[in-house]
Design an enzyme around this catalytic site. Structure first.
Site, PDB file in Angstrom:
ATOM      1  N   TYR A   1     -19.014 -52.612  -8.427  1.00  0.00           N
ATOM      2  CA  TYR A   1     -19.775 -51.359  -8.291  1.00  0.00           C
ATOM      3  C   TYR A   1     -19.610 -50.531  -9.573  1.00  0.00           C
ATOM      4  O   TYR A   1     -20.586 -50.031 -10.133  1.00  0.00           O
ATOM      5  CB  TYR A   1     -19.289 -50.577  -7.061  1.00  0.00           C
ATOM      6  CG  TYR A   1     -20.094 -49.324  -6.753  1.00  0.00           C
ATOM      7  CD1 TYR A   1     -21.421 -49.398  -6.354  1.00  0.00           C
ATOM      8  CD2 TYR A   1     -19.511 -48.070  -6.844  1.00  0.00           C
ATOM      9  CE1 TYR A   1     -22.152 -48.251  -6.054  1.00  0.00           C
ATOM     10  CE2 TYR A   1     -20.230 -46.918  -6.544  1.00  0.00           C
ATOM     11  CZ  TYR A   1     -21.547 -47.013  -6.152  1.00  0.00           C
ATOM     12  OH  TYR A   1     -22.268 -45.877  -5.859  1.00  0.00           O
TER      13      TYR A   1
ATOM     14  N   SER B   1     -23.226 -42.608 -10.468  1.00  0.00           N
ATOM     15  CA  SER B   1     -22.075 -42.246  -9.623  1.00  0.00           C
ATOM     16  C   SER B   1     -20.954 -41.801 -10.534  1.00  0.00           C
ATOM     17  O   SER B   1     -20.923 -42.151 -11.726  1.00  0.00           O
ATOM     18  CB  SER B   1     -21.624 -43.470  -8.824  1.00  0.00           C
ATOM     19  OG  SER B   1     -20.413 -43.214  -8.157  1.00  0.00           O
TER      20      SER B   1
END
Ligand code: NAP
Length: 254
Positions: A162, A149
């Protein structure tokens, strides 16, 4: 129909929705036989039927990759069915956002279990088969694509754990790339920006209202197919070209 991957076999984790489903579809269009790995069997069966109807070959593998034995069995079932493994797309992921202070630490465990431990278990089980495919496969190369990501590069308030998992995936990818690159297993990371999938849906209503919905309202988001196209390029590119990292993000974030 393009057929750069004819005769090859791909395993895609998290193929039951979003980027994983789009990627499995795209790799099948390029001629790969595809193992579809996730927990929701019904969704995998629907996708497998779609791929079969389009003339491709798909295997449904219901597995929770946070359980190492299931991750290993998913790889083994793929090799038992198709005889080889050329491409691993580590895509399964979970994003649970919110401040560290007052966090539900079970959410951290669940994220780390999928994004890190699941990826490691699947990679470890797949690697011997990928090395074999790179030695004697039709393309003389094998691929691991880790779907990380932008959150593996940039940290934001409320993304803490995350961020931790995706920064970790990026570091692991680079290390493994150095370990196996001479043996023609290409290891790369794809870092998407905002993509319209179910990823945000597992968060609490408060987090969705405060962090996720405003982002989607302000930003033009990508489609899962945009990311699938990036994966397809990474694994169909000529043998002599190197891509260790690919960012794909909406234009207004670039
Ligand atoms: N959407 C974005 O904006 C965005 C941006 C950057 C990066 N990413 C990354 O892209 C990847 C795919 O996400 P997505 O956006 O496509 O989200 P998604 O639609 O929520 O898909 C996540 C997939 O992961 C699977 N999964 C979750 N836990 C699993 C487990 N324990 N075992 C096996 N499979 C599991 C889910 O399948 P089951 O529930 O059926 O098991 C599902 O297929 C993730 O790694 C995510 O971090 C997404």
């Amino acid at each position: 129909m393009a057929s750069k991957l004819t005769g090859t076999v791909a395993l895609v984790t998290g193929a039951s929705s979003g980027i994983g489903a789009a990627t499995a579809r795209r790799l099948a269009e390029h001629g790969a036989s595809v193992a579809l790995v996730a927990r929701r069997r019904g969704r995998l069966e629907a996708l497998a039927a779609e791929i079969d109807n389009a003339g491709g070959a798909a295997l449904v593998v219901e597995a929770d990759i946070t359980d190492r034995a299931q991750a290993e069995a998913a790889v083994q079932q793929t090799v038992d069915r198709f005889g080889r493994l050329d491409t691993l797309v580590n895509n399964a992921g979970l994003m649970l956002l919110g401040p560290v202070l007052g966090a539900d630490t079970d959410e951290w465990d669940r994220m780390i279990a999928v994004n890190v431990q699941g990826l490691l278990s699947t990679t470890h089980a797949a690697l011997p088969h990928l090395l074999e495919a790179a030695e004697d496969g039709p393309r003389r190369v094998a691929d691991i694509v880790n779907i990380s990501s932008i959150a593996g590069r940039v940290a934001w308030n409320g993304y803490g754990v995350y961020n931790l998992t995706k920064f970790g995936v990026n570091g692991f990818t680079e290390s493994l790339r150095q370990e196996v690159t001479q043996r023609h297993v290409r290891v790369g990371v794809l870092e998407p920006g905002g993509v319209n999938t179910e990823l945000g849906s597992h968060n609490t209503p408060e987090v969705r209202n405060e962090m996720i919905d405003p982002f989607y309202q302000q930003t033009e988001v990508l489609a899962a197919e945009d990311i699938a196209d990036g994966v397809a390029y990474m694994v169909t590119r000529p043998r002599h070209t190197a891509i260790s990292e690919l960012w794909i993000m909406p234009t207004d974030q670039a």
